[in-house]
Design an enzyme around this catalytic site. Sequence first.
Site, PDB file in Angstrom:
ATOM      1  N   ASP A   8       0.716  -1.282   0.045  1.00 36.17           N
ATOM      2  CA  ASP A   8       0.005   0.049   0.007  1.00 36.17           C
ATOM      3  C   ASP A   8       0.915   1.123  -0.061  1.00 36.17           C
ATOM      4  O   ASP A   8       1.520   1.575   0.949  1.00 36.17           O
ATOM      5  CB  ASP A   8      -0.908   0.001   1.241  1.00 36.17           C
ATOM      6  CG  ASP A   8      -1.624  -1.107   1.497  1.00 36.17           C
ATOM      7  OD1 ASP A   8      -1.216  -2.444   1.064  1.00 36.17           O
ATOM      8  OD2 ASP A   8      -2.880  -1.198   1.760  1.00 36.17           O
ATOM      9  N   ASN A  40      -4.382   3.646  -0.716  1.00 43.04           N
ATOM     10  CA  ASN A  40      -4.111   4.745   0.363  1.00 43.04           C
ATOM     11  C   ASN A  40      -3.421   5.907  -0.584  1.00 43.04           C
ATOM     12  O   ASN A  40      -2.618   6.917   0.304  1.00 43.04           O
ATOM     13  CB  ASN A  40      -3.460   4.552   1.232  1.00 43.04           C
ATOM     14  CG  ASN A  40      -4.087   3.262   1.941  1.00 43.04           C
ATOM     15  OD1 ASN A  40      -3.464   1.949   2.114  1.00 43.04           O
ATOM     16  ND2 ASN A  40      -5.212   3.361   2.917  1.00 43.04           N
ATOM     17  N   HIS A  68     -10.284   0.716   0.684  1.00 44.79           N
ATOM     18  CA  HIS A  68     -10.352   2.350   0.607  1.00 44.79           C
ATOM     19  C   HIS A  68     -10.389   2.329  -1.203  1.00 44.79           C
ATOM     20  O   HIS A  68     -10.184   3.708  -1.289  1.00 44.79           O
ATOM     21  CB  HIS A  68      -9.163   2.896   1.099  1.00 44.79           C
ATOM     22  CG  HIS A  68      -9.138   3.000   2.807  1.00 44.79           C
ATOM     23  ND1 HIS A  68     -10.198   3.466   3.276  1.00 44.79           N
ATOM     24  CD2 HIS A  68      -8.167   2.321   3.555  1.00 44.79           C
ATOM     25  CE1 HIS A  68      -9.651   3.329   4.640  1.00 44.79           C
ATOM     26  NE2 HIS A  68      -8.664   2.609   4.827  1.00 44.79           N
TER      27      HIS A  68
HETATM   28 FE   LIG Z   1      -3.886   0.050   2.940  1.00 42.87          FE
HETATM   29 FE   LIG Z   2      -6.965  -1.535   3.601  1.00 44.43          FE
END
Ligand SMILES: [Fe+2]
Ligand SMILES: [Fe+2]
Length: 269
Positions: A8, A40, A68
């Site tokens: 991420d 993210n 997300h």
């Molecule tokens: Fe994440």
């Molecule tokens: Fe996540």
Amino acid sequence: MNLLFLGDIVGKPGRDVVHAELPRLKQSLKLDFVIANGENAAGGFGLTRAIAEEFFAIGIDVISTGNHWADQKEILTYIDSEDRILRPANYPKGTPGKGANLYQTAAGSVLVVNVMGRVFMDALDDPFAAVERELSACALGEGADAIVVDVHAEATSEKMAMGHFCDGRASLVVGTHSHVPTADAQILPGGTAFQCDAGACADYDSVIGMDKAEPLQRFTRKMSSQRFSPATGPATVCGIFAQTNGKGLATRIEPVRQGGRLKQTLPEL
Ligand SMILES: [Fe+2]
Ligand SMILES: [Fe+2]
């Protein structure tokens, strides 16, 4: 095939370190294909079109996501027409975007599957059934020369179970979402490379990539005073390098950590 998976990417510090390090990694690791989790990337929450375009321009071939994925609502307007961005495959039928896709490269075809766990997370459809569907529709050595599964999940148990579930049927199963790299890189008995979590491309003087003041306040006082924002110090690129053979199974898995404050590691070819 030489594959790189980046965990991420959190906010601008994460994007900056990927921009700084990826060109060198592509050369030194002779990379054929690069996947990064971008859930993210936009201020810690979601992914914008401009950021996705930047990632493609520096050589990221596919962006996977997680819980997300839709935090930036603009993604809903372009994810259906952008094959290089995936959201977890086990969202309900009718959700925009797709959870798996086959990509053609000079070195062969790569199936990427993005799936989300259910333990300590939102209740989605069965991730194992979703992965089964994708692996049966495009089998390793038949439909795809390499297969990478991003299992976006909280619990290491669920991620390890997914590794074994795919063993011998995928080249690499790698966890995301917990934002901390685990030390369990291994090739499972059937030939699938596995690590519970790739870690995040983020500033580690933080709480999982976020400025530490607000999380600390929420943990200690049970009160929130502002929204989370990414920590702004130098970030570390965290990822997994995997090499596959003619059958698409793994011959090598090595963690990659470059830049920032984590102990550095870089595989030698
Ligand atoms: Fe994440
Ligand atoms: Fe996540």
